[in-house]
Design a protein around this motif. Structure first.
Motif, short mmCIF file in Angstrom:
data_model
loop_
_atom_site.label_atom_id
_atom_site.label_comp_id
_atom_site.label_asym_id
_atom_site.label_seq_id
_atom_site.Cartn_x
_atom_site.Cartn_y
_atom_site.Cartn_z
N ARG A 222 0.83 -1.20 0.00
CA ARG A 222 0.00 0.00 0.00
C ARG A 222 0.87 1.26 0.00
NH1 ARG A 222 -5.42 -0.38 0.99
NH2 ARG A 222 -5.43 1.71 1.88
N ALA A 223 1.98 1.22 0.70
CA ALA A 223 2.89 2.37 0.70
C ALA A 223 3.44 2.60 -0.70
CB ALA A 223 4.03 2.15 1.70
N HIS A 224 3.79 1.51 -1.37
CA HIS A 224 4.31 1.60 -2.74
C HIS A 224 3.27 2.19 -3.68
CE1 HIS A 224 5.73 0.59 -6.68
NE2 HIS A 224 4.90 -0.42 -6.83
N LEU A 225 2.04 1.69 -3.64
CA LEU A 225 1.02 2.15 -4.57
C LEU A 225 0.52 3.55 -4.23
CD1 LEU A 225 -0.81 -1.23 -5.16
CD2 LEU A 225 0.69 0.01 -6.73
N THR A 226 0.60 3.93 -2.96
CA THR A 226 0.31 5.32 -2.60
C THR A 226 1.35 6.24 -3.21
OG1 THR A 226 -0.76 4.69 -0.52
CG2 THR A 226 0.05 6.95 -0.68
N ALA A 227 2.60 5.80 -3.21
CA ALA A 227 3.68 6.57 -3.84
C ALA A 227 3.46 6.66 -5.35
CB ALA A 227 5.03 5.95 -3.52
N VAL A 228 2.93 5.60 -5.95
CA VAL A 228 2.62 5.63 -7.38
C VAL A 228 1.57 6.70 -7.67
CG1 VAL A 228 1.55 4.35 -9.28
CG2 VAL A 228 3.25 3.23 -7.83
N LEU A 229 0.54 6.77 -6.83
CA LEU A 229 -0.47 7.82 -6.99
C LEU A 229 0.16 9.20 -6.89
CD1 LEU A 229 -3.59 6.52 -5.01
CD2 LEU A 229 -3.61 7.42 -7.34
N ASP A 230 1.04 9.38 -5.91
CA ASP A 230 1.71 10.67 -5.75
C ASP A 230 2.54 11.01 -6.98
OD1 ASP A 230 0.62 10.96 -3.24
OD2 ASP A 230 2.39 10.24 -2.17
N SER A 231 3.21 10.01 -7.56
CA SER A 231 4.05 10.26 -8.73
C SER A 231 3.19 10.64 -9.94
CB SER A 231 4.90 9.03 -9.05
OG SER A 231 4.13 7.98 -9.57
N LEU A 232 1.99 10.10 -10.03
CA LEU A 232 1.10 10.47 -11.12
C LEU A 232 0.64 11.92 -10.99
CD1 LEU A 232 -1.07 7.24 -11.49
CD2 LEU A 232 0.76 8.03 -13.00
N LEU A 233 0.44 12.36 -9.75
CA LEU A 233 0.11 13.77 -9.54
C LEU A 233 1.28 14.64 -9.98
CD1 LEU A 233 -1.61 13.62 -6.02
CD2 LEU A 233 -2.69 13.87 -8.26
N PHE A 234 2.48 14.21 -9.68
CA PHE A 234 3.67 14.93 -10.11
C PHE A 234 3.72 14.99 -11.63
CE2 PHE A 234 8.02 15.01 -11.62
CZ PHE A 234 8.64 15.98 -10.85
N ALA A 235 3.39 13.90 -12.28
CA ALA A 235 3.47 13.82 -13.73
C ALA A 235 2.48 14.75 -14.41
CB ALA A 235 3.24 12.39 -14.20
N THR A 236 1.38 15.07 -13.74
CA THR A 236 0.38 15.95 -14.33
C THR A 236 0.62 17.41 -13.96
OG1 THR A 236 -1.09 15.53 -12.45
CG2 THR A 236 -1.42 14.20 -14.42
N GLU A 237 1.61 17.66 -13.15
CA GLU A 237 1.95 19.04 -12.79
C GLU A 237 2.88 19.58 -13.87
OE1 GLU A 237 1.32 22.14 -11.13
OE2 GLU A 237 1.04 20.73 -9.49
N GLU A 238 2.34 20.41 -14.73
CA GLU A 238 3.10 20.88 -15.89
C GLU A 238 4.44 21.50 -15.49
OE1 GLU A 238 -1.11 22.04 -18.01
OE2 GLU A 238 0.28 23.59 -17.37
N LYS A 239 4.43 22.29 -14.48
CA LYS A 239 5.66 22.95 -14.05
C LYS A 239 6.66 21.93 -13.56
CE LYS A 239 7.40 26.58 -10.99
NZ LYS A 239 7.04 27.58 -9.96
N ALA A 240 6.17 20.90 -12.86
CA ALA A 240 7.08 19.88 -12.33
C ALA A 240 7.74 19.12 -13.46
CB ALA A 240 6.30 18.91 -11.43
#
Length: 260
Positions: A222-240
């Motif tokens: 669950r910690a791993h897949l929560t981190a995956v969700l966080d990384s997807l948010l990062f990927a959609t942050e245009e500036k990031a």
């Protein structure tokens, strides 16, 4: 999670029943059809849309990906979303499974799969997982590498549950990553932002399975897949994404100078 209950808007003109990003996407498509935004014009910034519709910024990002997949907008890195075409009479608004929905489902299913696998897994299967962690690292080091080893790692855990229904479910969830246009687009954006499977997170899952500890295996997955969700948010942050690319470019330039 991508659509928290707290994000549900109180606006009476927003439809209900769909996921929140779908509500927003439908509203934006209606506004495009009304002529509010001309082809080539820039849509309001993510923060503005978030405030205007009383939704979270991740919800806005999901809606933009849905519009991008349907060809209504073009998202330009570091600039924003621009109208590519207006909806026509024959356009049927529809949505596929988003990467956020898929990751939420994986978090629920694969966490429990890991817990069950911890009670069933054999030594030869553990050895195979150890090998796959090494493969994940090698794929990460390859600029044009895939994520085949990552998928094989998760499917192997599902297989170790000795439950064919769980195995089939996990395999299907992984298939949807590429079959759903919305999911495929976002994972492509993540790869472009140099977001790759984290070896340490997979090693933590492996360690818990080696200990045959269901609670630890569930927590690690669950910690791993929560981190995956966080990384997807990062990927959609245009500036990031732009910052990640600039950082990679600067590293290449520095290494080139050193080599020269």
């Amino acid at each position: 999670m991508s659509d928290a209950v707290a994000d549900r808007p109180s606006r009476p003109d927003m439809p209900s029943g769909d996921r929140l990003y779908q509500d927003l996407a439908r509203r934006l498509i209606t506004e495009l059809a009304s002529g509010r935004y001309a082809v080539g014009s820039r849509l309001p910034a993510e923060r503005e849309l978030s405030l205007q519709y009383n939704v979270s910024r991740p919800t806005v990002r999901e809606a933009m990906i849905a519009l991008e997949v349907q060809g209504f907008v073009e998202v330009r890195v570091g600039s924003g979303a621009y109208v590519k075409r207006l909806p026509g009479k024959n356009d049927m608004t529809g949505f596929n499974i988003s990467a956020f929905e898929l990751s939420e489902a994986r978090l629920l299913f694969e966490g429990e799969a890991a817990a069950l696998a911890a009670t069933q897994i054999r030594d030869d299967e553990l050895a195979d997982l150890a090998r796959l962690i090494g493969e994940i690292q090698r794929e990460n080091n390859n600029p044009s590498g895939t994520e085949k080893a990552d998928r094989a790692f998760h499917v192997a855990i599902a297989r170790a549950t000795r439950n064919s229904a769980i195995l089939e479910t996990v395999e299907r969830l992984w298939e949807l990553r590429s079959l759903s246009p919305e999911s495929a687009l976002l994972h492509q954006k993540a790869r472009s932002a140099n977001i790759k499977p984290v070896v340490d997170e997979h090693a933590a899952i492996y360690d818990a399975l080696c200990a045959h500890d269901p609670a630890a295996a569930r927590t690690a997955m669950r910690a791993h897949l929560t981190a995956v969700l966080d990384s997807l948010l990062f990927a959609t942050e245009e500036k990031a994404i732009e910052e990640a690319r600039n950082a990679a470019r600067k590293k290449r330039e520095r290494y080139t100078k050193v080599a020269g």
